[in-house]
Design a protein around this motif. Sequence first.
Motif, mmCIF file in Angstrom:
data_model
loop_
_atom_site.group_PDB
_atom_site.id
_atom_site.type_symbol
_atom_site.label_atom_id
_atom_site.label_comp_id
_atom_site.label_asym_id
_atom_site.label_seq_id
_atom_site.Cartn_x
_atom_site.Cartn_y
_atom_site.Cartn_z
ATOM 1 N N VAL A 161 4.080 -8.928 -4.028
ATOM 2 C CA VAL A 161 3.654 -7.631 -3.490
ATOM 3 C C VAL A 161 3.112 -7.828 -2.077
ATOM 4 C CG1 VAL A 161 2.074 -5.689 -3.760
ATOM 5 C CG2 VAL A 161 3.123 -6.737 -5.786
ATOM 6 N N ASN A 162 3.647 -7.058 -1.127
ATOM 7 C CA ASN A 162 3.155 -7.134 0.249
ATOM 8 C C ASN A 162 2.341 -5.886 0.582
ATOM 9 O OD1 ASN A 162 5.003 -5.035 1.064
ATOM 10 N ND2 ASN A 162 6.615 -6.580 1.235
ATOM 11 N N LEU A 163 1.740 -5.916 1.758
ATOM 12 C CA LEU A 163 0.815 -4.851 2.135
ATOM 13 C C LEU A 163 1.510 -3.505 2.208
ATOM 14 C CD1 LEU A 163 -2.109 -4.263 2.917
ATOM 15 C CD2 LEU A 163 -1.500 -4.735 5.297
ATOM 16 N N GLU A 164 2.703 -3.456 2.779
ATOM 17 C CA GLU A 164 3.389 -2.175 2.922
ATOM 18 C C GLU A 164 3.755 -1.584 1.563
ATOM 19 O OE1 GLU A 164 4.789 1.260 3.885
ATOM 20 O OE2 GLU A 164 3.660 -0.042 5.244
ATOM 21 N N ALA A 165 4.174 -2.436 0.622
ATOM 22 C CA ALA A 165 4.513 -1.930 -0.713
ATOM 23 C C ALA A 165 3.290 -1.337 -1.398
ATOM 24 C CB ALA A 165 5.098 -3.056 -1.560
ATOM 25 N N ALA A 166 2.147 -2.000 -1.284
ATOM 26 C CA ALA A 166 0.927 -1.482 -1.902
ATOM 27 C C ALA A 166 0.471 -0.201 -1.225
ATOM 28 C CB ALA A 166 -0.173 -2.537 -1.841
ATOM 29 N N ARG A 167 0.589 -0.146 0.097
ATOM 30 C CA ARG A 167 0.217 1.079 0.809
ATOM 31 C C ARG A 167 1.151 2.233 0.455
ATOM 32 N NH1 ARG A 167 -1.220 -0.887 7.022
ATOM 33 N NH2 ARG A 167 -3.335 -1.676 6.569
ATOM 34 N N ALA A 168 2.421 1.942 0.234
ATOM 35 C CA ALA A 168 3.373 2.989 -0.135
ATOM 36 C C ALA A 168 3.002 3.619 -1.471
ATOM 37 C CB ALA A 168 4.789 2.418 -0.177
ATOM 38 N N VAL A 169 2.562 2.790 -2.425
ATOM 39 C CA VAL A 169 2.113 3.331 -3.708
ATOM 40 C C VAL A 169 0.888 4.207 -3.506
ATOM 41 C CG1 VAL A 169 1.061 2.716 -5.914
ATOM 42 C CG2 VAL A 169 3.098 1.527 -5.134
ATOM 43 N N ALA A 170 -0.037 3.754 -2.658
ATOM 44 C CA ALA A 170 -1.230 4.555 -2.388
ATOM 45 C C ALA A 170 -0.858 5.937 -1.876
ATOM 46 C CB ALA A 170 -2.119 3.835 -1.379
ATOM 47 N N ARG A 171 0.157 5.994 -1.033
ATOM 48 C CA ARG A 171 0.570 7.301 -0.488
ATOM 49 C C ARG A 171 1.126 8.226 -1.568
ATOM 50 N NH1 ARG A 171 2.118 3.871 3.935
ATOM 51 N NH2 ARG A 171 4.260 3.679 3.175
ATOM 52 N N ARG A 172 1.594 7.668 -2.660
ATOM 53 C CA ARG A 172 2.115 8.491 -3.752
ATOM 54 C C ARG A 172 1.006 9.119 -4.577
ATOM 55 N NH1 ARG A 172 6.150 4.671 -6.943
ATOM 56 N NH2 ARG A 172 6.015 6.393 -8.420
ATOM 57 N N TYR A 173 -0.173 8.502 -4.571
ATOM 58 C CA TYR A 173 -1.231 8.946 -5.472
ATOM 59 C C TYR A 173 -2.537 9.237 -4.756
ATOM 60 C CZ TYR A 173 2.138 7.070 -8.731
ATOM 61 O OH TYR A 173 3.300 6.824 -9.421
#
Length: 217
Positions: A161-173
């Motif tokens: 898991v990289n930073l952009e992938a984790a941030r993308a999930v945050a944007r969903r929720y």
Amino acid sequence: TAPAVHLVDFPAAAQSTIAVAARTPGADDPDYFPALVHNRAFGGAFSSRLNLNLREEKGYTYGARSLFFRFRRAGMFAALAAVKTEHTRESLDETLRELAEMCGPRPLTAEELEEAVSGLLLGLPGRFERTGSVAAEIANLPVQGRTEDWLSEWPGRLREVNLEAARAVARRYCDPRRMDLFVVGDRAVVEPTLAGLDRPVFVYDAQGAVIDRGRTR
């Protein structure tokens, strides 16, 4: 249905239990591992943003947390806390603010990513400390539609898991407008504080029967 406030009346309750929640994909969500990282930083650990705010800074609660509930074909993300009755509304507002900041002025940091991955990996052995725990992990695989390789691959997939992938999930929720709000507490004290949430308010008795339906506040 559109996001709403769901208030369950427990007269004279000494505290309120709150939840801020949204539906998610189920166990087969391709973002399952980035979601674990996002959740750990937001509310999945004692040092998470939500707990440090509501417990350590504000003193509204003994503890606040968030988690993803994953079933076979559906799921839910929820931030949860039992809070002082007089701080019910402030606790909801702070939870929504913390969510919004995850995709706004305070996105997940590289340090939080590293701490989340490390914490999840360090906690993994605890899931296999007892024979019953091992059996439960294995028995859960077919329930969730997973292969026998799931457990052995889990650490490696988490490390990917990289930073952009984790941030993308945050944007969903992290959009407060998508969240349903749940409060279990003393209606007489709590309900007057719910004005301005721009959601219909449904009120239930302690057995779950609707006693007031859908007035927007």
